[in-house]
Design a protein around this motif. Sequence first.
Motif, PDB file in Angstrom:
ATOM      1  N   GLY B 253     -41.411  19.976 -20.378  1.00 53.61           N
ATOM      2  CA  GLY B 253     -40.195  20.639 -20.814  1.00 53.61           C
ATOM      3  C   GLY B 253     -39.336  21.105 -19.656  1.00 53.61           C
ATOM      4  N   LEU B 254     -39.989  21.513 -18.593  1.00 56.89           N
ATOM      5  CA  LEU B 254     -39.240  22.020 -17.447  1.00 56.89           C
ATOM      6  C   LEU B 254     -38.294  20.956 -16.891  1.00 56.89           C
ATOM      7  CD1 LEU B 254     -38.979  24.468 -15.501  1.00 56.89           C
ATOM      8  CD2 LEU B 254     -40.602  23.282 -14.030  1.00 56.89           C
ATOM      9  N   ILE B 255     -38.816  19.750 -16.703  1.00 54.97           N
ATOM     10  CA  ILE B 255     -37.996  18.672 -16.127  1.00 54.97           C
ATOM     11  C   ILE B 255     -36.948  18.216 -17.151  1.00 54.97           C
ATOM     12  CG2 ILE B 255     -38.019  16.383 -15.064  1.00 54.97           C
ATOM     13  CD1 ILE B 255     -39.511  18.630 -13.498  1.00 54.97           C
ATOM     14  N   MET B 256     -37.358  18.090 -18.404  1.00 55.78           N
ATOM     15  CA  MET B 256     -36.389  17.731 -19.436  1.00 55.78           C
ATOM     16  C   MET B 256     -35.279  18.764 -19.507  1.00 55.78           C
ATOM     17  SD  MET B 256     -38.594  16.164 -22.602  1.00 55.78           S
ATOM     18  CE  MET B 256     -40.328  16.485 -22.362  1.00 55.78           C
ATOM     19  N   GLY B 257     -35.633  20.011 -19.343  1.00 54.38           N
ATOM     20  CA  GLY B 257     -34.636  21.073 -19.412  1.00 54.38           C
ATOM     21  C   GLY B 257     -33.600  20.956 -18.314  1.00 54.38           C
ATOM     22  N   ILE B 258     -34.058  20.662 -17.112  1.00 49.34           N
ATOM     23  CA  ILE B 258     -33.115  20.492 -16.000  1.00 49.34           C
ATOM     24  C   ILE B 258     -32.189  19.312 -16.293  1.00 49.34           C
ATOM     25  CG2 ILE B 258     -32.978  19.746 -13.590  1.00 49.34           C
ATOM     26  CD1 ILE B 258     -35.620  21.509 -13.298  1.00 49.34           C
ATOM     27  N   CYS B 259     -32.766  18.219 -16.771  1.00 51.46           N
ATOM     28  CA  CYS B 259     -31.959  17.029 -17.050  1.00 51.46           C
ATOM     29  C   CYS B 259     -30.993  17.295 -18.210  1.00 51.46           C
ATOM     30  CB  CYS B 259     -32.867  15.845 -17.344  1.00 51.46           C
ATOM     31  SG  CYS B 259     -33.780  15.300 -15.870  1.00 51.46           S
TER      32      CYS B 259
END
Lengths: 412, 412
Positions: B253-259
């Motif tokens: 979720g962290l990386i998806m959130g940034i994207c």
Amino acid sequence: MKGIILIMDGMGDRPLKELDYQTPLQAANTPNMDKMAEEGINGIMDSIAPGIIPGSDTAHISILGYDPYVVYTGRGPFEASGVGVDVIPGDIAFRCNFSTVDEDGIVTDRRAGRIREGTKDIVDVLNTMVLEDYPDVKIIFKESTGHRAVLVLRGEGLSDKVSDADPKVEGNKPKEVVALDGSKEAEKTADILNKVVAKSYEMVKDHPVNLERIENNEPPANIVIPRGAGAVPVVEPINEKYEVNSACIAETGLIMGICRFAGMDIIEMEGVTGGVDTDLNVIVDTILDQVKNSDHDFFLINIDGADEAGHDGNVKEKLEFIEKVDEVVMSKLKDLEDVILILTADHSTPISVMNHSGDPVPMIIKGPEVRKDDVCKFSEVDAAKGGLCRIRGSDVMNILMDLMNNSHKFGA
Amino acid sequence: MKGIILIMDGMGDRPLKELDYQTPLQAANTPNMDKMAEEGINGIMDSIAPGIIPGSDTAHISILGYDPYVVYTGRGPFEASGVGVDVIPGDIAFRCNFSTVDEDGIVTDRRAGRIREGTKDIVDVLNTMVLEDYPDVKIIFKESTGHRAVLVLRGEGLSDKVSDADPKVEGNKPKEVVALDGSKEAEKTADILNKVVAKSYEMVKDHPVNLERIENNEPPANIVIPRGAGAVPVVEPINEKYEVNSACIAETGLIMGICRFAGMDIIEMEGVTGGVDTDLNVIVDTILDQVKNSDHDFFLINIDGADEAGHDGNVKEKLEFIEKVDEVVMSKLKDLEDVILILTADHSTPISVMNHSGDPVPMIIKGPEVRKDDVCKFSEVDAAKGGLCRIRGSDVMNILMDLMNNSHKFGA
């Protein structure tokens, strides 16, 4: 884990024809540094930025993690702090040379025959100076190593926007100091400075130390010539910034001054000169004692001789001094345990230039868990093939703190 | 021409004694990555700057061309966006763990036995939460992977200047959240958060999922503990900034959130875990399908397992996971045509540190017309000898867009 940045002042150089187009460091026999290169990671470093010629002061400011373009306000304040004058914000500080002038006021020796003794007695007299026109301005002199001294002006309405009195080349009179920005404060400061220079000659030309020098056919230290005006800056203490307990082991007031501004403890040494004739055993013993027996966990160490030899254009002295540091100092430091050891220079002082240059300097970082590369020799050219590639002075503290596992994640 | 940045999260490391002073990547057998190194250009990269320890979030922000020192406002908003909460400016977002507390309120397992199933049902209950004292504040929970969740507070007069409830170490009660800046807004938010924590226990301690876990001798997910407060930031969409049509293929979720913040399309995957047990076939099939069949022309891909193994200090798992990625993923990606492929990491997560470090990471760029160098192996040490030398995360998008012939001249 402790961290050491060992700076060989001015060690970097350019290829020299007389060394078969090697640099003094390349040509020198340095088995201990080479071993350290083999066991560590190597690279080249621009203290400020590629091609920018650093002073020893701005280079050290940058390596300690401060932006010299923000912090650096001239050399005077750092030198003054370094020799122990407790400068305060608002003070204007200058570096000075004790020089020799003849009866016509012509500078015949900018360094008063590189006087080594007696300057403290001369300073005792100079510190009684009061200017008739400026009775409220406090005039503080303090001797430094050799022919060097500092001058601090303390009072209302002063400015560091004034020119140097130093004529740079012998055969000239001291330059008249002028205001650089046309402000009232700078005009006042320039006038004060011109009167201080003139009065210094009157006060010490017949000082017993000078009469004795004249009798011994040595140039008298009969005038003080200031340069490098700077207003005293404020910086964040390094111990807070990097969560360290830091100490400075250095030979010269300039480096001690920078470290003092950064809030570092200054370790005093006896018998060091800042030249190629310094006592390297004192330096290495001080380092080992501090690393093993003190609570300090971060050390900035400066050994000055290679820079002096570079300024003098003396290739033999530079090469031999590097070899002597390798033998006396690096032989004992290279195997310290639980230490991240960084060996580098603050700038190049090429023999051919006889002054600083903007050529990058070599660097080794060695310690537990530090990545290794293929480099097996310590030199400007070999280091450039190493795993650090090319970094800046402003990166050094961050890299060191990371390898000491002493820094914090930015993010999650 | 399409562009891919494939990030092996936390892959970088330091030399390990048990690997004969190699890093896991050096020691791993990675024929496909090595072939790519041979056919491409290599270098090392500091996601933020040399020696700075990046989070996965700040590293990705930087690699995507945003300045983390400007954009980064704490992990919560990125994680929340990543798991699909449509956050809006003014929202305050937090990362949460489902944890286990005993009857005295002591945290006995910060990750509730690394619970993998049932958290959605628990969240359904938590999302009915209304605080008596703050009826206007909307409380939004959303489960993430494993024991992770997010909490978003939406309402007037809230602040992200509040401390974490996470006690960090088991055997303690959740910390009382306090205002960090003494403001009314922070006081209010801290009070809300303390009430949310207490109420979460009351609401879910007897949830059927937890009763079943207790019966199976598994720690129940009977409390929610928030941390990493952040106010929602605004950024320029990456598709406008670089004139791309971008997509994110990530596990966490962290990386998806940034994207998602960068305005990228998020490609959903089933069967990925963010750990070393993830289904790499799903990931590589998703990548190949997207590259071949979609209109997207820029991809940010994150594979998380190496980071997990690094945090766990498990050298065997890290090494084997790297080998598995080489075999399953890189074997199929390395020969994609009309693609500029960048293989790198976001940061090092050394086995010896069991957390992120500031050591640079290796990078390969391969594709039509990309310059080649002599490097034939993919590793932290070999890459440093490559033609890219040492770059920063903030350079990556510019380099990629240039090689894709997708950027504009600055000047004439």
